[in-house]
Design a protein around this motif. Structure first.
Motif, PDB file in Angstrom:
ATOM      1  N   LEU B  76       0.830  -1.202   0.000  1.00  0.00           N
ATOM      2  CA  LEU B  76       0.000   0.000   0.000  1.00  0.00           C
ATOM      3  C   LEU B  76       0.867   1.254   0.000  1.00  0.00           C
ATOM      4  N   SER B  77       0.600   2.153  -0.928  1.00  0.00           N
ATOM      5  CA  SER B  77       1.415   3.365  -1.030  1.00  0.00           C
ATOM      6  C   SER B  77       0.549   4.601  -1.085  1.00  0.00           C
ATOM      7  N   LEU B  78       0.887   5.619  -0.274  1.00  0.00           N
ATOM      8  CA  LEU B  78       0.163   6.878  -0.308  1.00  0.00           C
ATOM      9  C   LEU B  78       1.030   7.986  -0.860  1.00  0.00           C
ATOM     10  N   GLY B  79       2.110   7.619  -1.551  1.00  0.00           N
ATOM     11  CA  GLY B  79       3.057   8.631  -2.005  1.00  0.00           C
ATOM     12  C   GLY B  79       3.095   8.792  -3.506  1.00  0.00           C
ATOM     13  N   THR B  80       2.031   8.377  -4.194  1.00  0.00           N
ATOM     14  CA  THR B  80       2.034   8.390  -5.654  1.00  0.00           C
ATOM     15  C   THR B  80       2.350   9.763  -6.232  1.00  0.00           C
ATOM     16  N   ALA B  81       1.748  10.793  -5.668  1.00  0.00           N
ATOM     17  CA  ALA B  81       1.946  12.131  -6.224  1.00  0.00           C
ATOM     18  C   ALA B  81       3.411  12.547  -6.149  1.00  0.00           C
ATOM     19  N   ALA B  82       4.103  12.100  -5.101  1.00  0.00           N
ATOM     20  CA  ALA B  82       5.520  12.456  -4.968  1.00  0.00           C
ATOM     21  C   ALA B  82       6.324  11.890  -6.134  1.00  0.00           C
ATOM     22  N   PHE B  83       6.025  10.648  -6.528  1.00  0.00           N
ATOM     23  CA  PHE B  83       6.748  10.049  -7.656  1.00  0.00           C
ATOM     24  C   PHE B  83       6.448  10.800  -8.941  1.00  0.00           C
ATOM     25  N   MET B  84       5.192  11.222  -9.074  1.00  0.00           N
ATOM     26  CA  MET B  84       4.847  11.995 -10.265  1.00  0.00           C
ATOM     27  C   MET B  84       5.628  13.304 -10.296  1.00  0.00           C
ATOM     28  N   ALA B  85       5.755  13.923  -9.113  1.00  0.00           N
ATOM     29  CA  ALA B  85       6.480  15.188  -9.035  1.00  0.00           C
ATOM     30  C   ALA B  85       7.937  15.003  -9.461  1.00  0.00           C
ATOM     31  N   VAL B  86       8.548  13.905  -8.988  1.00  0.00           N
ATOM     32  CA  VAL B  86       9.945  13.655  -9.367  1.00  0.00           C
ATOM     33  C   VAL B  86      10.052  13.528 -10.882  1.00  0.00           C
ATOM     34  N   GLY B  87       9.106  12.761 -11.464  1.00  0.00           N
ATOM     35  CA  GLY B  87       9.126  12.576 -12.908  1.00  0.00           C
ATOM     36  C   GLY B  87       9.023  13.902 -13.641  1.00  0.00           C
ATOM     37  N   ALA B  88       8.091  14.743 -13.176  1.00  0.00           N
ATOM     38  CA  ALA B  88       7.868  16.010 -13.859  1.00  0.00           C
ATOM     39  C   ALA B  88       9.098  16.905 -13.786  1.00  0.00           C
ATOM     40  N   SER B 106      13.928  12.591 -22.195  1.00  0.00           N
ATOM     41  CA  SER B 106      13.676  13.325 -20.950  1.00  0.00           C
ATOM     42  C   SER B 106      12.617  12.632 -20.125  1.00  0.00           C
ATOM     43  N   PHE B 107      11.581  12.163 -20.786  1.00  0.00           N
ATOM     44  CA  PHE B 107      10.528  11.454 -20.057  1.00  0.00           C
ATOM     45  C   PHE B 107      11.091  10.217 -19.383  1.00  0.00           C
ATOM     46  N   HIS B 157      16.194  27.457 -10.022  1.00  0.00           N
ATOM     47  CA  HIS B 157      16.358  28.664  -9.220  1.00  0.00           C
ATOM     48  C   HIS B 157      15.244  29.682  -9.406  1.00  0.00           C
ATOM     49  N   SER B 158      14.077  29.214  -9.783  1.00  0.00           N
ATOM     50  CA  SER B 158      12.970  30.162  -9.858  1.00  0.00           C
ATOM     51  C   SER B 158      12.510  30.450  -8.433  1.00  0.00           C
ATOM     52  N   SER B 159      12.148  31.699  -8.165  1.00  0.00           N
ATOM     53  CA  SER B 159      11.889  32.094  -6.779  1.00  0.00           C
ATOM     54  C   SER B 159      10.640  31.440  -6.217  1.00  0.00           C
ATOM     55  N   SER B 160       9.711  31.076  -7.090  1.00  0.00           N
ATOM     56  CA  SER B 160       8.459  30.531  -6.570  1.00  0.00           C
ATOM     57  C   SER B 160       8.408  29.018  -6.650  1.00  0.00           C
ATOM     58  N   GLY B 161       9.445  28.415  -7.206  1.00  0.00           N
ATOM     59  CA  GLY B 161       9.419  26.962  -7.332  1.00  0.00           C
ATOM     60  C   GLY B 161       8.605  26.487  -8.521  1.00  0.00           C
ATOM     61  N   VAL B 162       8.138  27.442  -9.304  1.00  0.00           N
ATOM     62  CA  VAL B 162       7.284  27.064 -10.442  1.00  0.00           C
ATOM     63  C   VAL B 162       8.144  26.872 -11.689  1.00  0.00           C
ATOM     64  N   ILE B 163       7.833  25.845 -12.467  1.00  0.00           N
ATOM     65  CA  ILE B 163       8.567  25.656 -13.720  1.00  0.00           C
ATOM     66  C   ILE B 163       7.589  25.706 -14.886  1.00  0.00           C
ATOM     67  N   THR B 164       8.126  26.030 -16.026  1.00  0.00           N
ATOM     68  CA  THR B 164       7.302  25.987 -17.233  1.00  0.00           C
ATOM     69  C   THR B 164       7.870  24.925 -18.152  1.00  0.00           C
ATOM     70  N   ALA B 165       7.035  23.952 -18.476  1.00  0.00           N
ATOM     71  CA  ALA B 165       7.512  22.858 -19.310  1.00  0.00           C
ATOM     72  C   ALA B 165       7.876  23.368 -20.692  1.00  0.00           C
ATOM     73  N   GLN B 166       8.939  22.816 -21.247  1.00  0.00           N
ATOM     74  CA  GLN B 166       9.395  23.300 -22.535  1.00  0.00           C
ATOM     75  C   GLN B 166       8.495  22.801 -23.650  1.00  0.00           C
ATOM     76  N   LEU B 246       4.338  13.601 -18.241  1.00  0.00           N
ATOM     77  CA  LEU B 246       3.274  13.898 -19.194  1.00  0.00           C
ATOM     78  C   LEU B 246       2.347  14.962 -18.632  1.00  0.00           C
ATOM     79  N   TYR B 247       2.076  14.844 -17.317  1.00  0.00           N
ATOM     80  CA  TYR B 247       1.225  15.810 -16.620  1.00  0.00           C
ATOM     81  C   TYR B 247       1.760  17.226 -16.817  1.00  0.00           C
ATOM     82  N   ALA B 248       3.097  17.354 -16.708  1.00  0.00           N
ATOM     83  CA  ALA B 248       3.702  18.679 -16.840  1.00  0.00           C
ATOM     84  C   ALA B 248       3.743  19.138 -18.287  1.00  0.00           C
ATOM     85  N   PHE B 249       4.172  18.243 -19.177  1.00  0.00           N
ATOM     86  CA  PHE B 249       4.437  18.662 -20.547  1.00  0.00           C
ATOM     87  C   PHE B 249       3.203  18.700 -21.428  1.00  0.00           C
TER      88      PHE B 249
END
Lengths: 267, 358, 299
Positions: B76-88, B106-107, B157-166, B246-249
């Protein structure tokens, strides 16, 4: 009925002065016996005598505090169960340790796991080698399914099968590993006469056909006398008799143990 | 009557092992894929493609990943979103820092990094099980999110932690339109689903299920505990990582770490439970349900608001949504713990006989 | 190193830890009595706090609001037992756990559906200011409210511990937790027992909700505080009341100390995950927690 035609070979398994305790409970005390290749060896004794514990020691589930196991020229005291499996020791369990969520076919296929070589990437792509290996093992497993007469239930999830059939599937899974030594823990427990006859037939066929050495725990004396070559009797963790079925049947110590004759306290 | 298998005999094991042994199924899946690949991008309007269908596919992939770990391998895992974040974030960084890196590369890097994180946080599964493991995966969820937020390298190094997918470029073509992104997602998801199905019906899948059903027995017959459990975490996290990329891009475009909260992990778990634990099809059904349901609820509330001429605030709708999701989870667990996939199976059984009653 | 400051931080952590224990206690009660790991305990805390504070804001007298909320929590417990638990009684524990995750969503949605989602402040009349005596004599600042909350929690824990060990109902609860069938066989009314347990858990949730509500305000983030109780359970074991206390103290203290002393080195904010990592490491050494029961798999 114990095959005189069978050639019983050299000693293949040797249990030497094995002692096992759990906390304060002494399950086994200084037990020694050997098993010869191709023979059918029974372990019998009253409830709580330590029979299952003995089997668990042989295949590495429990580690004895004292004593050694010698299997095919290798000595162990703390072999783990995976090592035992890779050396060619397979077993069934008293309370059925099948994978309830999988089908009969899949359960028996898991018995082949040590023989499978393809990595997960090959399996994911279902390339030539992976596909060939899967089909090759499927063929071997289907032979076992034929042998055990369970073709009609091969896709049924094991959890839905009646007890007797589950025991047969568990035997199939053990056979799939093509073991040199097969440990059977009460393979006929809870079966009716017909099922017992079938199971006897299968066990003897395994011994005849594949030449597998068998060690089995069984309570049905008729079965034990009929199919075993030699018998070990345990009581309160100690060995009290060892020999061919005729001798054991007449041994006074064995009769006493089963009838529960009062004796001096065992330290 | 249409669905009967009469006359379809299997004469080799290879035929018996097929993913779709029944001819009607093979035809159906062929038609579905052709429809998805050809008709949908031509006919579908942009809103549906970019806001509904593409996210559905991405969610299915994540649900597939979680299903492999929780449904097949029983961890049982409750950390799925964390793995997605790493991927993104790792896909973003790979695209950013490695010159000339193709987008698929890259993917894959995103997925592999997620797999590595999965292995590290999967190590506790060797000692702990069940709820204890679930709570341990929460450690992963919170830690990874914190790390992505605090370590500036991840967001360049973006100040808000936000990235824009290429921008995505494949073989010289720019993939910017919703249809293009949809097709890319469809291709990746379809291929990975096929790979997952192949894996689960091979020895790997059997080893996973053995560990799930009775790991002591699995060990006794020779299945390696550590390797199997860690492999389950690795493969599952890889799938979730690619889903995150994929979620990000292909969907979000602009990504903040807060897109990958515990709430998302729960959503994906719900997809797995409702869709069917231990079923590839179930992952898709569950994802479809959870993706479509909020939209359905929104439309329904708009209709009700129109009919009764009242204003229904968004907060009410989202609270209702939470309550109904929770209620549905409970409902499915009581009534059909094997989820929509099992209901589908039952429907197919009935279809075999239709129009006859038995 | 400034000793006074260290003691202040340590004390603050310990007191926060006691409050974590309060939430963990609700988990332990339900697990002890029904073997269910109630993930929704945090949502229950939130629901209780929000209901109470909303009733008070609508003019209800403090004590009346308390009683009414308690009644609502008991009813909630009964409904949960009837609708969620009873149909799932023979399922494996993991299924029940997932059902409580569903319950979490239902409760969180329901709370905000009924009472809205703005944060509320809550006052109990005990100010959150340092105890003068300590702060003047030794230059240590420990909040009066924190001490009060710790005192209340301590009393509650003691009462519950006695209840479980000494009373007839407590014994029945322990019997039920051990073996449902056997408990039924000796005539223990299972349904009544569960109703009592969920009622008591509801009461504990209410007390925890009020304490935390005063400290942090009654708002959605309260549910995350409750999640923090999970590492407490990992350390203390799921079935142990003393474990919940000890676990709470360990988690509270270590988290606070880490936040203050190690936090600035890595950019702060480590309290979001530190407790979990501590619990994780602890589990690797002792998989069943400090006081949990070892599970031996028999083959």
């Amino acid at each position: 009925m114990s095959g005189a035609a069978r050639r019983v070979g050299e000693v293949v398994l040797s249990v030497q002065e094995v002692s096992l305790s759990f906390g304060g409970v002494r399950a086994l005390q200084g037990v020694s016996f050997d098993v010869r290749e191709h023979e059918v060896r029974a372990i019998i004794g009253p409830n709580g005598a330590g029979k299952s514990s003995m089997l668990n020691v042989i295949n590495g589930v429990y580690h004895p505090q004292q004593g050694k196991i010698r299997f095919r020229e290798r000595e162990f005291q703390d072999m783990d169960s995976r090592q035992a499996a890779s050396l060619g020791i397979a077993r069934t369990f008293q309370n059925i340790a099948l994978f309830k969520g999988m089908s009969v076919l899949d359960n028996i296929m898991t018995g082949r796991n040590l023989k499978m070589r393809c990595g997960f990437l090959q399996q994911a792509l279902w390339l030539g080698p992976a596909k060939r290996e899967e089909l090759q093992h499927r063929r071997a497993v289907e032979e076992i399914i034929d042998f055990l007469e369970i073709q009609h239930i091969r896709r049924t999830p094991v959890g839905r099968l009646p007890y007797g059939l589950q025991k047969r599937v568990e035997l199939g899974r053990a056979l799939a590993a093509e073991p040199a030594l097969l440990l059977l823990d009460e393979p006929m427990a809870g079966m009716n006469l017909e099922e017992k006859q079938d199971m006897c037939r299968f066990i003897l066929d395994v011994n005849d056909h594949y030449g597998t050495t068998l060690v089995l725990i069984e309570h049905d004396m008729g079965v034990v006398m009929d199919i075993s070559d030699r018998v070990v009797v345990l009581d309160y963790g100690r060995k009290i008799a060892d020999g061919v079925p005729e001798e054991i049947k007449r041994d006074q110590k064995v009769i006493d143990a089963y009838l529960g004759v009062a004796r001096e306290a065992v330290n | 009557m249409l669905y009967r298998e009469a006359g379809q005999f299997k004469s080799t094991y290879a035929q018996d092992q097929q993913i779709f042994p029944i001819r009607q199924d093979r035809i159906a899946i062929g038609v579905l894929l052709a429809f998805a690949a050809i008709v949908v991008p031509l006919v579908g309007n942009e809103y549906w493609l970019s806001a509904i269908i593409t996210p559905f596919l991405i969610a299915s992939l994540a649900a597939l990943g979680l299903n492999i770990l929780t449904g097949y391998a029983g961890q049982l895992s409750l950390g799925t979103a964390a793995f997605m974040a790493v991927g993104a974030f790792m896909a973003y960084n790979a695209e950013l820092r490695i010159p000339g890196m193709p987008i698929i590369g890259s993917f894959i890097i995103g997925g592999v990094c997620a797999a590595a994180v999965g292995i590290v946080f999967g190590l506790p599964s060797l000692r702990i099980k069940g709820f204890y493991l679930a709570v341990a995966t929460l450690a992963c969820q919170f830690f990874v999110l914190w790390a992505i937020n605090r370590v500036p390298w991840f967001s360049n190094h973006s100040s808000s932690g936000v990235i824009t997918a290429q921008k995505i470029e494949i073989l010289g073509y720019d993939v910017v339109s919703p249809a293009g992104k949809y097709l890319l997602t469809l291709a990746i998801v379809a291929l990975m689903a096929l790979a997952a199905k192949n894996l689960m019906r091979s020895e790997t899948g059997r080893a996973f299920m053995a560990v799930r059903d009775m790991d002591v027995a699995a060990s006794v017959i020779g299945i390696p505990m550590m390797r199997t459990k860690l492999l389950a975490f690795a493969i599952s996290s890889f799938y979730c990582g690619v889903a995150g990329a994929l979620y990000a891009f292909c969907y979000l475009g602009t990504v903040e770490p807060e897109a990958f909260t515990l709430d998302l992990s729960f959503r994906i778990l719900f997809m797995v439970i409702i869709g069917g634990v231990g079923s590839i099809l179930g992952s898709f059904l569950g994802a479809a349900f959870i993706t479509m349901f909020p939209i359905f609820l929104n439309r329904a509330s708009e209709w009700v608001a129109g009919v009764f001429a009242v204003e229904i605030p968004g907060a009410i709708v989202s609270n209702l949504e939470a309550m109904i999701f929770g209620g549905l989870i409970i409902f499915f667990l009581i009534v059909e713990p094997n989820g929509l996939a099992r209901l589908w199976q039952i429907a197919k059984e009935k279809l075999r006989l239709w129009p006859f009653p038995h | 190193m400034d000793i006074a400051f260290f003691i202040e931080v340590l004390a603050g952590g310990l007191l926060a830890g006691v409050m974590y224990s309060l939430v963990a206690l609700g988990f332990v009660l339900i697990y002890k009595a029904s073997g269910v790991f109630n993930f929704a305990q945090g949502a229950m805390v939130f629901f209780a706090a929000l209901t109470f504070v909303s009733l008070v804001e609508r003019g209800l007298n403090f004590w009346l609001a308390l009683v009414v909320t308690l009644a609502i929590m008991v009813v909630l417990g009964l409904v949960t037992e009837r609708v969620v638990l009873r149909p799932l009684v023979n399922q494996p524990p993991i299924t029940l756990f997932m059902a409580t995750i569903g319950l979490t969503f239902v409760l969180e949605g329901l709370s905000q559906f009924l009472w809205g989602s703005q944060p509320h402040g809550l006052e109990l009349g005990i100010p959150d200011v340092p105890m003068e005596w300590l702060s003047q004599k030794w230059n240590i600042n420990i909040s009066q409210f924190d001490l009060f909350a710790a005192f209340v929690s301590g009393v509650l824990v003691a009462v519950l511990a006695v209840f479980f060990q000494k009373t007839r109902i407590g014994r029945a609860l322990r019997a039920v937790a051990d073996d449902h069938q056997a408990a039924l066989a000796v005539g223990i009314p299972l349904q009544h027992i569960w109703a009592i347990v969920w009622g008591v858990a509801g009461f504990v949730a209410l007390v925890a909700g009020i304490m935390w509500g005063v400290r942090n305000g009654v708002q959605y983030s309260l549910t995350f505080v409750a999640l923090k109780a999970l590492p407490v359970l990992l350390i203390g074991g799921f079935e142990s009341i003393p474990g919940a206390i000890l676990g709470g103290l360990i988690i509270g203290a270590s988290e606070k100390l880490a936040e203050v002393y190690a936090g600035p080195m890595v950019g702060g904010g480590i309290e979001s995950w530190f407790a979990y990592v501590v619990a994780l490491l602890f589990l690797l050494v002792r998989p069943e927690g400090l006081f949990g029961e070892k599970h031996i798999d028999r083959v």
